[in-house]
Design a protein around this motif. Structure first.
Motif, mmCIF file in Angstrom:
data_model
loop_
_atom_site.group_PDB
_atom_site.id
_atom_site.type_symbol
_atom_site.label_atom_id
_atom_site.label_comp_id
_atom_site.label_asym_id
_atom_site.label_seq_id
_atom_site.Cartn_x
_atom_site.Cartn_y
_atom_site.Cartn_z
ATOM 1 N N GLU A 2 0.837 -1.203 0.000
ATOM 2 C CA GLU A 2 0.000 0.000 0.000
ATOM 3 C C GLU A 2 0.871 1.251 0.000
ATOM 4 O OE1 GLU A 2 -4.111 -1.450 2.243
ATOM 5 O OE2 GLU A 2 -2.405 -0.774 3.449
ATOM 6 N N ALA A 3 1.955 1.227 0.749
ATOM 7 C CA ALA A 3 2.871 2.375 0.774
ATOM 8 C C ALA A 3 3.507 2.579 -0.595
ATOM 9 C CB ALA A 3 3.944 2.153 1.835
ATOM 10 N N LYS A 4 3.913 1.474 -1.258
ATOM 11 C CA LYS A 4 4.482 1.573 -2.603
ATOM 12 C C LYS A 4 3.442 2.105 -3.586
ATOM 13 C CE LYS A 4 7.168 -1.640 -4.257
ATOM 14 N NZ LYS A 4 7.675 -2.972 -4.688
ATOM 15 N N HIS A 5 2.201 1.648 -3.439
ATOM 16 C CA HIS A 5 1.131 2.090 -4.337
ATOM 17 C C HIS A 5 0.859 3.579 -4.163
ATOM 18 C CE1 HIS A 5 -3.203 2.458 -5.612
ATOM 19 N NE2 HIS A 5 -2.673 1.836 -6.651
ATOM 20 N N ASN A 6 0.886 4.049 -2.934
ATOM 21 C CA ASN A 6 0.662 5.473 -2.666
ATOM 22 C C ASN A 6 1.754 6.339 -3.286
ATOM 23 O OD1 ASN A 6 -1.679 4.948 -1.229
ATOM 24 N ND2 ASN A 6 -0.632 4.872 0.752
ATOM 25 N N MET A 7 2.944 5.769 -3.433
ATOM 26 C CA MET A 7 4.047 6.494 -4.057
ATOM 27 C C MET A 7 4.145 6.196 -5.552
ATOM 28 S SD MET A 7 7.103 6.259 -1.197
ATOM 29 C CE MET A 7 7.015 4.477 -0.986
ATOM 30 N N GLU A 8 3.131 5.484 -6.084
ATOM 31 C CA GLU A 8 3.052 5.103 -7.500
ATOM 32 C C GLU A 8 4.268 4.281 -7.932
ATOM 33 O OE1 GLU A 8 2.362 8.639 -9.794
ATOM 34 O OE2 GLU A 8 0.303 8.881 -9.032
ATOM 35 N N GLU A 9 4.720 3.397 -7.048
ATOM 36 C CA GLU A 9 5.875 2.550 -7.335
ATOM 37 C C GLU A 9 5.518 1.072 -7.397
ATOM 38 O OE1 GLU A 9 8.697 3.449 -4.295
ATOM 39 O OE2 GLU A 9 9.111 5.488 -5.042
ATOM 40 N N ALA A 10 4.247 0.732 -7.260
ATOM 41 C CA ALA A 10 3.831 -0.674 -7.241
ATOM 42 C C ALA A 10 3.801 -1.242 -8.663
ATOM 43 C CB ALA A 10 2.455 -0.814 -6.603
ATOM 44 N N ASN A 11 4.343 -2.463 -8.826
ATOM 45 C CA ASN A 11 4.309 -3.126 -10.127
ATOM 46 C C ASN A 11 3.245 -4.216 -10.144
ATOM 47 O OD1 ASN A 11 5.396 -5.417 -8.826
ATOM 48 N ND2 ASN A 11 7.489 -4.855 -9.347
ATOM 49 N N ALA A 12 3.180 -4.964 -11.236
ATOM 50 C CA ALA A 12 2.137 -5.988 -11.377
ATOM 51 C C ALA A 12 2.196 -7.015 -10.257
ATOM 52 C CB ALA A 12 2.261 -6.676 -12.740
ATOM 53 N N TRP A 13 3.414 -7.477 -9.957
ATOM 54 C CA TRP A 13 3.538 -8.505 -8.915
ATOM 55 C C TRP A 13 3.101 -7.970 -7.557
ATOM 56 C CZ3 TRP A 13 3.552 -13.008 -10.819
ATOM 57 C CH2 TRP A 13 4.262 -13.325 -11.988
ATOM 58 N N ASP A 14 3.310 -6.670 -7.322
ATOM 59 C CA ASP A 14 2.839 -6.073 -6.069
ATOM 60 C C ASP A 14 1.313 -6.138 -5.987
ATOM 61 O OD1 ASP A 14 5.359 -5.294 -5.017
ATOM 62 O OD2 ASP A 14 5.396 -3.552 -6.336
ATOM 63 N N PHE A 15 0.645 -5.852 -7.104
ATOM 64 C CA PHE A 15 -0.821 -5.919 -7.131
ATOM 65 C C PHE A 15 -1.302 -7.338 -6.819
ATOM 66 C CE2 PHE A 15 -0.590 -1.762 -8.778
ATOM 67 C CZ PHE A 15 -1.859 -1.211 -8.871
ATOM 68 N N ALA A 16 -0.650 -8.329 -7.422
ATOM 69 C CA ALA A 16 -1.031 -9.725 -7.186
ATOM 70 C C ALA A 16 -0.807 -10.108 -5.726
ATOM 71 C CB ALA A 16 -0.232 -10.645 -8.099
ATOM 72 N N THR A 17 0.329 -9.712 -5.196
ATOM 73 C CA THR A 17 0.669 -10.048 -3.815
ATOM 74 C C THR A 17 -0.292 -9.383 -2.837
ATOM 75 O OG1 THR A 17 2.990 -10.337 -4.403
ATOM 76 C CG2 THR A 17 2.500 -9.969 -2.085
ATOM 77 N N ALA A 18 -0.648 -8.127 -3.113
ATOM 78 C CA ALA A 18 -1.610 -7.425 -2.257
ATOM 79 C C ALA A 18 -2.967 -8.129 -2.291
ATOM 80 C CB ALA A 18 -1.748 -5.979 -2.703
ATOM 81 N N GLY A 19 -3.366 -8.589 -3.475
ATOM 82 C CA GLY A 19 -4.615 -9.330 -3.586
ATOM 83 C C GLY A 19 -4.602 -10.590 -2.742
ATOM 84 N N GLU A 20 -3.479 -11.292 -2.772
ATOM 85 C CA GLU A 20 -3.347 -12.515 -1.972
ATOM 86 C C GLU A 20 -3.374 -12.201 -0.473
ATOM 87 O OE1 GLU A 20 -0.723 -15.451 -4.781
ATOM 88 O OE2 GLU A 20 0.291 -13.736 -3.898
ATOM 89 N N ALA A 21 -2.726 -11.093 -0.101
ATOM 90 C CA ALA A 21 -2.738 -10.694 1.311
ATOM 91 C C ALA A 21 -4.158 -10.395 1.774
ATOM 92 C CB ALA A 21 -1.838 -9.474 1.510
#
Length: 254
Positions: free
Chosen positions: A207-226
């Motif tokens: 979420e912190a990476k996403h707020n800084m617009e640094e999240a990539n595709a794998w981050d989105f997938a991992t966040a979904g799993e979390a």
């Protein structure tokens, strides 16, 4: 044929999932590798292996990887991708052998070799995946050596995650999934962190990476799993929807 020509021809075939065309290009490449001592650019070789992986053409990955390794044109990444193809073909003992050598070689590399460090973490993650697959294949969690498979998998993933928690989140979420599965199967996990606390930690990082617009595709997938682990299905759907819409999300990622 120049390196780039092999790569470009393969990319054209893979765009339309032309399997026969891809097989033909790969066979020509393999013949070229064995018949000449000419240098083959490492980046081109890695990209060929990567593109085959993206389209889940694991048998071709093994054939090309064999030729690259046997002719001395391998890199850390090529060996990693070769091991990954072995795992996806369920050839697990050979994968363990390749990964053990890769881990040893990258451990021995210079501390300034950032590529070696990356591939070391990747190889350890794949060792976690091998042991996870061994556990799933066995289907008998009550047997001690099978229970050890899942504990070994957790330890491989956890070791990498703890090394750099802000970056190695996909290792962390694999720990979460394995702990949930182990607990469901009646395996004692008291030696490991709490799964839900770990899932919250992983999600907060992304979420912190996403707020800084640094999240990539794998981050989105991992966040979904979390979010699945935390019983937040609506948020999981939002993250996974973003993941599926990423322009570089291919067959392998999906």
């Amino acid at each position: 044929m120049a390196n780039e020509q092999f790569l470009n021809e393969l990319l054209e075939k893979l765009k339309t999932f032309d399997k026969k065309g891809a097989e033909s290009v790969c066979q020509n490449l393999i013949n070229h590798l064995y018949s000449t001592g000419e240098k083959f650019k490492a980046k081109d070789a890695e990209k060929i292996m990567q593109q085959l992986r993206n389209k889940r053409m694991f048998k071709l990955m093994l054939q090309v990887g064999d030729a690259l390794i046997q002719t001395g044109r391998q890199t850390y990444k090529i060996r990693k991708l070769y091991a990954q193809a072995l795992i996806d073909q369920n050839i697990l003992t050979a994968a363990i052998s390749i990964l053990n050598e890769l881990i040893a070689d990258t451990n021995a590399a210079s501390s300034e070799d950032t590529n070696a460090l990356v591939e070391n973490f990747e190889a350890k993650g794949l060792m976690g995946r091998v042991h996870k697959q061994l556990y799933i294949n066995a289907e008998h969690p009550g047997v001690s050596h099978n229970a050890q498979f899942i504990k070994d998998a957790v330890n491989y993933y956890l070791d990498v995650y703890k090394n750099e928690v802000q970056k190695n989140t996909w290792h962390g979420i694999n720990v979460v999934a394995l702990l949930f599965r182990a607990q469901k199967d009646g395996i004692d996990t008291s030696e490991f962190p709490d799964a839900k606390m770990l899932a919250s930690e992983v999600l907060e990082t992304i979420e912190a990476k996403h707020n800084m617009e640094e999240a990539n595709a794998w981050d989105f997938a991992t966040a979904g799993e979390a979010c699945v682990a935390l019983d937040r299905p609506n948020e999981a759907l939002e993250w996974l929807s973003g993941y599926a819409r990423m322009p570089y999300c291919d067959a392998f990622e999906l």
